[in-house]
Design an enzyme around this catalytic site. Structure first.
Site, mmCIF file in Angstrom:
data_model
loop_
_atom_site.group_PDB
_atom_site.id
_atom_site.type_symbol
_atom_site.label_atom_id
_atom_site.label_comp_id
_atom_site.label_asym_id
_atom_site.label_seq_id
_atom_site.Cartn_x
_atom_site.Cartn_y
_atom_site.Cartn_z
ATOM 1 N N ASP A 1 0.873 -1.180 0.000
ATOM 2 C CA ASP A 1 0.000 0.000 0.000
ATOM 3 C C ASP A 1 0.912 1.232 0.000
ATOM 4 O OD1 ASP A 1 -2.196 1.661 0.139
ATOM 5 O OD2 ASP A 1 -3.217 0.524 1.687
ATOM 6 N N HIS B 1 -1.695 0.824 6.304
ATOM 7 C CA HIS B 1 -2.261 1.850 7.195
ATOM 8 C C HIS B 1 -3.354 1.228 8.052
ATOM 9 C CE1 HIS B 1 -5.827 1.838 4.706
ATOM 10 N NE2 HIS B 1 -5.008 1.803 3.664
ATOM 11 N N GLU C 1 -7.842 -3.290 6.127
ATOM 12 C CA GLU C 1 -7.244 -4.057 5.022
ATOM 13 C C GLU C 1 -6.311 -5.153 5.533
ATOM 14 O OE1 GLU C 1 -5.780 -0.794 2.493
ATOM 15 O OE2 GLU C 1 -7.669 0.177 3.026
ATOM 16 N N HIS D 1 -8.232 4.472 7.003
ATOM 17 C CA HIS D 1 -9.436 4.255 6.205
ATOM 18 C C HIS D 1 -9.515 2.773 5.887
ATOM 19 C CE1 HIS D 1 -6.364 4.492 3.039
ATOM 20 N NE2 HIS D 1 -7.157 3.710 2.336
ATOM 21 N N HIS E 1 -2.145 0.431 -3.971
ATOM 22 C CA HIS E 1 -2.692 1.722 -3.518
ATOM 23 C C HIS E 1 -3.280 2.509 -4.687
ATOM 24 C CE1 HIS E 1 -2.979 5.668 -1.576
ATOM 25 N NE2 HIS E 1 -2.426 6.152 -2.677
ATOM 26 N N GLU F 1 0.176 4.558 2.228
ATOM 27 C CA GLU F 1 0.077 5.518 3.335
ATOM 28 C C GLU F 1 1.059 5.196 4.461
ATOM 29 O OE1 GLU F 1 -2.395 4.024 1.830
ATOM 30 O OE2 GLU F 1 -4.015 5.432 1.370
HETATM 31 ZN ZN ZN Z 1 -3.591 3.122 0.134
#
Ligand code: ZN
Length: 280
Positions: A8, A105, A136, A117, A61, A10
């Protein structure tokens, strides 16, 4: 030994801003891509030094074209681009020995996790798996678990590292930053985290058998609370998706991978419905 890396953005070293994660930006996004590629490369080097013969990286991402392949560590391969049925786990199958989550994240609403998120922040208010709020990390560890592959390493901020540790006993985590707001972290510089990630990746692969694949209780029940009531009716076009209330749908399935695909499909539909599916 085959290693799969879901990357990802973040949670990459040095990233603290949405600008560093958005292709709509220029200067800051290019910095973010370098930070992410650096963390991925550190994980690849660690895997290879521990004897990995294949490392497959899935860019996970946004538009999924973030990682700079021109700078990718020699020996790894990269899945790049959007429209993936297994989303952040595209490319994984039961021939792999271990999964790394890099630059992850925290889930929506989890502490002060940087840019927290869940999957699609503009669409999903909360996602629950068997009654528990999940992000996630849990969703994707369930996919790996359904294929019999353990998630053995996670890098990101301290919040998501804690999320992983409470979910997967024995997982190795590298906290590259300590977040005290959704938009601010105290960061370890990339010059230092590279070594931390490489060392952690190599170390955990030497004891990969000590970590079990995550076994999600079946039948699995996913509930999605959308940000908008507009998403529910369209998501329920799938016959197996049931409305719970004006903002929530439920999916029940005896097969985790089938359930995940329904979940992902409902999010795609739910996203399209937010602006009116034919109003574009
Ligand atoms: Zn992401």
């Amino acid at each position: 030994m085959k290693v799969f890396i879901s990357a990802d953005m973040e949670g990459a070293s040095g990233i603290t801003s949405t600008k560093q994660c958005s292709p709509k930006e220029t200067t800051e996004y290019e910095r973010g891509r370098k930070f992410l590629t650096g963390d991925v490369n550190a994980a690849v080097r660690g895997a290879m030094s521990a004897g990995a013969t294949e490392v497959l990286v899935n860019d996970s991402h946004g538009p999924m074209t973030n990682i700079l392949i021109e700078d990718l560590e020699d020996g790894a391969r990269l899945i790049s681009g959007s429209n993936k049925p297994l989303l952040q786990m595209q490319g994984l199958d039961d021939s792999f020995d271990a999964v790394f989550f890099v630059a992850y994240h925290a889930r929506e609403g989890s502490g002060m996790g940087l840019l927290n998120h869940t999957i699609m922040g503009s669409v999903v208010q909360e996602l629950r798996c068997n009654g528990e709020p999940v992000g996630e990390t849990a969703i994707n560890a369930g996919i790996a678990g359904a294929m019999g592959v353990p998630v053995v390493l996670l890098t990101g901020d301290a919040e998501v590292a804690g999320e992983a540790q409470s979910l997967i006993p024995g997982i190795e985590t590298v906290a590259v930053k300590d977040s005290f707001d959704r938009h601010a972290s105290n960061c370890v510089p990339p010059s230092k985290t590279k070594g931390m990630i490489e060392e952690a990746a190599a170390g955990i692969l030497s004891r990969v058998d000590s970590i079990d694949p995550l076994a999600v209780e079946l039948p699995v029940v996913f509930q999605v609370t959308f940000r908008s009531t507009a998403s529910v009716a369209m998501a329920c076009l799938f016959p197996s998706v049931k409305p719970v209330d004006s903002k929530t749908i439920e999916i029940v399935d005896g097969d985790y991978l089938a359930a995940f695909k329904k979940l992902w499909g409902t999010l795609v539909l739910g996203h399209a419905a937010m602006g009116g599916v034919l109003e574009r």
